[in-house]
Design a protein around this motif. Structure first.
Motif, PDB file in Angstrom:
ATOM      1  N   MET A   1     -13.898  51.154 -34.044  1.00 30.79           N
ATOM      2  CA  MET A   1     -14.351  50.183 -33.050  1.00 30.79           C
ATOM      3  C   MET A   1     -13.621  48.814 -33.374  1.00 30.79           C
ATOM      4  O   MET A   1     -14.107  48.149 -34.299  1.00 30.79           O
ATOM      5  CB  MET A   1     -15.812  49.913 -32.821  1.00 30.79           C
ATOM      6  N   THR A   2     -12.378  48.561 -32.590  1.00 28.52           N
ATOM      7  CA  THR A   2     -11.970  47.427 -33.019  1.00 28.52           C
ATOM      8  C   THR A   2     -12.047  46.530 -31.903  1.00 28.52           C
ATOM      9  O   THR A   2     -11.855  46.779 -30.773  1.00 28.52           O
ATOM     10  CB  THR A   2     -10.243  47.677 -33.371  1.00 28.52           C
ATOM     11  N   GLU A   3     -12.095  45.202 -32.116  1.00 27.65           N
ATOM     12  CA  GLU A   3     -12.411  44.317 -30.941  1.00 27.65           C
ATOM     13  C   GLU A   3     -11.042  43.859 -30.532  1.00 27.65           C
ATOM     14  O   GLU A   3     -10.118  43.431 -31.163  1.00 27.65           O
ATOM     15  CB  GLU A   3     -13.190  43.199 -31.601  1.00 27.65           C
ATOM     16  N   PRO A   4     -11.075  43.453 -29.057  1.00 29.38           N
ATOM     17  CA  PRO A   4      -9.771  42.948 -28.440  1.00 29.38           C
ATOM     18  C   PRO A   4      -9.448  41.587 -29.241  1.00 29.38           C
ATOM     19  O   PRO A   4     -10.574  40.874 -29.121  1.00 29.38           O
ATOM     20  CB  PRO A   4      -9.940  43.169 -27.169  1.00 29.38           C
ATOM     21  N   ALA A   5      -8.192  41.130 -29.473  1.00 30.28           N
ATOM     22  CA  ALA A   5      -8.037  39.802 -29.822  1.00 30.28           C
ATOM     23  C   ALA A   5      -8.444  38.821 -28.850  1.00 30.28           C
ATOM     24  O   ALA A   5      -8.538  37.681 -29.143  1.00 30.28           O
ATOM     25  CB  ALA A   5      -6.502  39.620 -30.187  1.00 30.28           C
ATOM     26  N   SER A   6      -8.420  38.954 -27.467  1.00 27.29           N
ATOM     27  CA  SER A   6      -8.603  38.110 -26.583  1.00 27.29           C
ATOM     28  C   SER A   6     -10.188  38.080 -26.329  1.00 27.29           C
ATOM     29  O   SER A   6     -10.299  37.368 -25.213  1.00 27.29           O
ATOM     30  CB  SER A   6      -7.732  38.304 -25.349  1.00 27.29           C
ATOM     31  N   LEU A   7     -11.018  38.783 -26.848  1.00 27.89           N
ATOM     32  CA  LEU A   7     -12.327  38.555 -26.654  1.00 27.89           C
ATOM     33  C   LEU A   7     -12.993  37.194 -26.903  1.00 27.89           C
ATOM     34  O   LEU A   7     -12.748  36.589 -27.887  1.00 27.89           O
ATOM     35  CB  LEU A   7     -13.218  39.480 -27.407  1.00 27.89           C
ATOM     36  N   THR A   8     -13.553  36.667 -25.823  1.00 29.43           N
ATOM     37  CA  THR A   8     -14.013  35.356 -25.658  1.00 29.43           C
ATOM     38  C   THR A   8     -15.420  35.313 -26.280  1.00 29.43           C
ATOM     39  O   THR A   8     -16.118  36.400 -26.303  1.00 29.43           O
ATOM     40  CB  THR A   8     -13.979  34.663 -24.274  1.00 29.43           C
ATOM     41  N   THR A   9     -15.913  34.010 -26.543  1.00 27.28           N
ATOM     42  CA  THR A   9     -17.493  34.077 -26.922  1.00 27.28           C
ATOM     43  C   THR A   9     -18.144  34.412 -25.705  1.00 27.28           C
ATOM     44  O   THR A   9     -19.375  35.080 -25.983  1.00 27.28           O
ATOM     45  CB  THR A   9     -17.768  32.681 -27.407  1.00 27.28           C
ATOM     46  N   VAL A  10     -17.939  33.951 -24.535  1.00 26.02           N
ATOM     47  CA  VAL A  10     -18.762  34.295 -23.418  1.00 26.02           C
ATOM     48  C   VAL A  10     -18.846  35.909 -23.396  1.00 26.02           C
ATOM     49  O   VAL A  10     -19.644  36.211 -22.769  1.00 26.02           O
ATOM     50  CB  VAL A  10     -18.280  33.570 -22.258  1.00 26.02           C
ATOM     51  N   GLU A  11     -17.519  36.396 -23.514  1.00 32.72           N
ATOM     52  CA  GLU A  11     -17.550  38.025 -23.159  1.00 32.72           C
ATOM     53  C   GLU A  11     -18.361  38.667 -24.253  1.00 32.72           C
ATOM     54  O   GLU A  11     -19.005  39.602 -23.883  1.00 32.72           O
ATOM     55  CB  GLU A  11     -16.058  38.441 -23.260  1.00 32.72           C
ATOM     56  N   ARG A  12     -18.357  38.369 -25.414  1.00 33.02           N
ATOM     57  CA  ARG A  12     -19.029  38.768 -26.776  1.00 33.02           C
ATOM     58  C   ARG A  12     -20.677  38.594 -26.340  1.00 33.02           C
ATOM     59  O   ARG A  12     -21.434  39.227 -26.600  1.00 33.02           O
ATOM     60  CB  ARG A  12     -18.873  38.260 -27.697  1.00 33.02           C
ATOM     61  N   GLU A  13     -21.004  37.344 -25.886  1.00 28.17           N
ATOM     62  CA  GLU A  13     -22.466  37.110 -25.804  1.00 28.17           C
ATOM     63  C   GLU A  13     -23.023  37.315 -24.354  1.00 28.17           C
ATOM     64  O   GLU A  13     -24.108  37.643 -24.312  1.00 28.17           O
ATOM     65  CB  GLU A  13     -22.538  35.431 -26.001  1.00 28.17           C
ATOM     66  N   GLU A  14     -22.239  37.565 -23.521  1.00 31.87           N
ATOM     67  CA  GLU A  14     -22.821  37.935 -22.107  1.00 31.87           C
ATOM     68  C   GLU A  14     -22.424  39.028 -21.430  1.00 31.87           C
ATOM     69  O   GLU A  14     -22.828  39.434 -20.475  1.00 31.87           O
ATOM     70  CB  GLU A  14     -22.488  36.567 -21.079  1.00 31.87           C
ATOM     71  N   GLY A  15     -21.275  39.546 -21.940  1.00 32.45           N
ATOM     72  CA  GLY A  15     -20.775  40.847 -21.327  1.00 32.45           C
ATOM     73  C   GLY A  15     -21.427  42.148 -21.534  1.00 32.45           C
ATOM     74  O   GLY A  15     -22.442  42.120 -22.412  1.00 32.45           O
ATOM     75  N   ALA A  16     -21.118  43.029 -20.916  1.00 34.10           N
ATOM     76  CA  ALA A  16     -21.697  44.578 -21.122  1.00 34.10           C
ATOM     77  C   ALA A  16     -20.935  45.440 -22.306  1.00 34.10           C
ATOM     78  O   ALA A  16     -21.451  46.513 -22.363  1.00 34.10           O
ATOM     79  CB  ALA A  16     -21.589  45.016 -19.837  1.00 34.10           C
TER      80      ALA A  16
END
Length: 133
Positions: A1-16
């Motif tokens: 499970m690798t995380e995308p380099a472009s993941l924003t804080t909002v995407e991590r904290e609020e996304g699905a």
């Protein structure tokens, strides 16, 4: 499970998207609580494989830092932890697993690994007091 380099804080904290954030050792913290009582049973660590096995099997698996291997809770005692629900914290680096225990959770034979508390008025040498679990 690798995380995308472009993941924003909002995407991590609020996304699905579930994109667990493992530490430098490839681990994240897992707090297991009794699904019925809410009592804390055990705190341990999971790597990606332990997390995947837990999700696939419905039984809690951990990564043992001391043994250096994957293990299913209860693999020798039979006191497994059946997963009811997995909660993910805001930055996805810790889990709370609500589980149904099939017997004592602690290797000492106690229901919970948390069977002592710190007495704030006692000197450190005698600060631990047993509690009922």
């Amino acid at each position: 499970m690798t995380e995308p380099a472009s993941l924003t804080t909002v995407e991590r904290e609020e996304g699905a998207a579930f994109l667990p954030k493992f530490d430098a050792h490839g681990l994240l913290s897992a707090v297991v609580v009794d699904a019925t009582s809410g009592d804390v049973l055990v705190v341990a660590f999971m790597n990606a494989e332990a997390l995947a096995r837990t999700r696939e099997s419905g039984r809690v698996h951990f990564w043992s830092r001391s043994r250096g291997r994957l293990w299913q809770k209860g693999e020798t005692s039979g006191n497994v932890l059946e997963v009811e629900d997995i909660l993910v914290d805001c930055d996805q680096d810790a889990l709370v697993i609500r589980a149904r225990p099939a017997g004592p959770t602690c290797h000492t034979g106690r229901r919970s690994c948390f069977y002592r508390r710190l007495d704030p008025d006692a000197p450190d040498a005698h600060a631990l007091v047993k509690v009922n679990t």
